[in-house]
Enzyme design. Sequence first.
Site, PDB file in Angstrom:
ATOM      1  N   HIS A   1       3.531  -4.552   8.433  1.00 46.27           N
ATOM      2  CA  HIS A   1       4.175  -3.427   6.948  1.00 46.27           C
ATOM      3  C   HIS A   1       4.527  -2.103   7.834  1.00 46.27           C
ATOM      4  O   HIS A   1       3.869  -1.434   7.953  1.00 46.27           O
ATOM      5  CB  HIS A   1       3.350  -3.551   5.894  1.00 46.27           C
ATOM      6  CG  HIS A   1       2.215  -2.634   6.251  1.00 46.27           C
ATOM      7  ND1 HIS A   1       0.599  -3.939   7.106  1.00 46.27           N
ATOM      8  CD2 HIS A   1       1.630  -2.104   5.719  1.00 46.27           C
ATOM      9  CE1 HIS A   1      -0.101  -2.603   7.565  1.00 46.27           C
ATOM     10  NE2 HIS A   1       0.241  -1.310   6.300  1.00 46.27           N
TER      11      HIS A   1
ATOM     12  N   ASP B   1       4.354   1.034  -3.887  1.00 46.08           N
ATOM     13  CA  ASP B   1       3.442   0.408  -3.149  1.00 46.08           C
ATOM     14  C   ASP B   1       2.095   0.041  -4.586  1.00 46.08           C
ATOM     15  O   ASP B   1       2.108   1.115  -5.032  1.00 46.08           O
ATOM     16  CB  ASP B   1       2.608   1.421  -1.898  1.00 46.08           C
ATOM     17  CG  ASP B   1       0.977   1.037  -1.609  1.00 46.08           C
ATOM     18  OD1 ASP B   1       0.832   1.136  -0.399  1.00 46.08           O
ATOM     19  OD2 ASP B   1       0.357   1.243  -2.120  1.00 46.08           O
TER      20      ASP B   1
HETATM   21  P1  M7G Z   1      -1.958   0.041   4.973  1.00 49.03           P
HETATM   22  O1  M7G Z   1      -1.869   0.912   6.926  1.00 49.03           O
HETATM   23  O2  M7G Z   1      -2.450  -1.481   6.255  1.00 49.03           O
HETATM   24  O3  M7G Z   1      -4.022   0.382   4.807  1.00 49.03           O
HETATM   25  O4  M7G Z   1      -1.256  -0.005   4.306  1.00 49.03           O
HETATM   26  P2  M7G Z   1      -4.252   1.543   4.155  1.00 49.03           P
HETATM   27  O5  M7G Z   1      -4.408   1.194   2.682  1.00 49.03           O
HETATM   28  O6  M7G Z   1      -6.058   1.892   4.569  1.00 49.03           O
HETATM   29  O7  M7G Z   1      -3.643   2.414   4.278  1.00 49.03           O
HETATM   30  C1  M7G Z   1      -1.608  -0.850   3.521  1.00 49.03           C
HETATM   31  C2  M7G Z   1      -0.175  -0.983   2.310  1.00 49.03           C
HETATM   32  O8  M7G Z   1      -1.011  -1.901   1.481  1.00 49.03           O
HETATM   33  C3  M7G Z   1      -1.204   0.525   1.349  1.00 49.03           C
HETATM   34  O9  M7G Z   1      -0.590   1.852   1.309  1.00 49.03           O
HETATM   35  C4  M7G Z   1      -2.303  -0.140   0.079  1.00 49.03           C
HETATM   36  O10 M7G Z   1      -1.892   0.402  -0.568  1.00 49.03           O
HETATM   37  C5  M7G Z   1      -0.926  -1.257   0.286  1.00 49.03           C
HETATM   38  N1  M7G Z   1      -1.891  -2.384  -0.431  1.00 49.03           N
HETATM   39  C6  M7G Z   1      -2.710  -2.888  -0.488  1.00 49.03           C
HETATM   40  N2  M7G Z   1      -2.648  -3.970  -1.198  1.00 49.03           N
HETATM   41  C7  M7G Z   1      -3.996  -5.256  -1.630  1.00 49.03           C
HETATM   42  C8  M7G Z   1      -2.206  -4.262  -1.885  1.00 49.03           C
HETATM   43  C9  M7G Z   1      -0.939  -4.708  -2.756  1.00 49.03           C
HETATM   44  O11 M7G Z   1      -2.152  -5.894  -3.809  1.00 49.03           O
HETATM   45  N3  M7G Z   1       0.147  -4.427  -3.662  1.00 49.03           N
HETATM   46  C10 M7G Z   1       1.065  -3.692  -3.210  1.00 49.03           C
HETATM   47  N4  M7G Z   1       1.933  -3.628  -3.585  1.00 49.03           N
HETATM   48  N5  M7G Z   1       0.232  -2.712  -2.287  1.00 49.03           N
HETATM   49  C11 M7G Z   1      -1.136  -3.253  -1.292  1.00 49.03           C
END
Ligand code: M7G
Length: 330
Positions: A270, A198
């Site tokens: 995811h 992540d």
């Molecule tokens: P979420 O539950 O949609 O939202 O999880 P949250 O961010 O509020 O937890 C999305 C997950 O994807 C999160 O844990 C983010 O840190 C991770 N994430 C977001 N982006 C934009 C990226 C990325 O560009 N690369 C990776 N590897 N992880 C990401």
Amino acid sequence: MANVAAKREISSAEGEELSREAKRAKGDDKNGEESGNEPEWENILSTFTTTSVLSDSAREKIMFLHGKMAGDEAVVVLEKTPVREDSLAELFRDSKLRLDMRNDIYSSYRLQAPPHLNEIKTTVVCPATEKHVKKYRRQESFLVEETGDDYRSVTLPYIQEQSLSLQWVYNILEKKAEAERVVYDDPDPEVGFVLLPDLKWDQKQVDDLYLIAIARQKDIKSLRDLSSEHLPLLHNIFHKGKAAILERYNLPASKLRVYLHYQPSYYHLHVHFTKLGHDAPGCGVERAHLLSDVIQNLQTDPQYYRTRTLWFPLRADDGLLGRFKEAGRL
Ligand code: M7G
């Protein structure tokens, strides 16, 4: 066929050596100093000017900033990283100490570590949208109750209009970004997924392990879209994800918290894999749904997540909260 990519060198030696090795997730080649393959130093932040501090925490040693970078809106997250056990010898040998005070058996110092042991994990979102800025701004939260009908009449129209871009997800699935970071890749179009670190995890130590498994199917927005037809996909992510983490990081399933967020920030299915004991943001009961529970619920009732009432927190300035208020649901 599925394959485990670029196997890590976390040793399976026994005893102390094993635990020390297991705690240290050596960086991928891209990050590892010993590979001699480090990316060049760059300072894209030299043009960053701060507009406001969105939130910060002295205890967590993290600060979320809103500002501008070369004319674009930007969000920057600065986070001091933990002291790593495997760097202690070097830290003690090569640091400078300045005495602050001494009293009887007590003394306190300011320690200046060699720069490479004193890095700040820095995340940059640029250009950032207003939604990114809101996501990181400290806000009061409210718990919302969403029936299946609320989802269809309030939430779904909102997320169809307003969601954050999924371009980063497609880049990962199409190997256009982060390809060298992938831990496991199952290319099957139905049950396949990509498992990778992540954005929040710097991969320096397994203690705060955080990976995400991104489904290859593109039409599953969230938990709400799941039905029993997705069980093979969920089983596949659960079992192969855990096996890949055991192989790469020497971390057994009994040490993992595997869950989905509802509401997520990104509406493409995811699954989060975090280390038990690591207080990962968003792992509280109001937002995290254990994948094992999700699987059981769908086995019991194929339409469980399409019909049940779900609760989740929304921040005060979240547009979805406004929609729930307008609909008289809050
Ligand atoms: P979420 O539950 O949609 O939202 O999880 P949250 O961010 O509020 O937890 C999305 C997950 O994807 C999160 O844990 C983010 O840190 C991770 N994430 C977001 N982006 C934009 C990226 C990325 O560009 N690369 C990776 N590897 N992880 C990401």
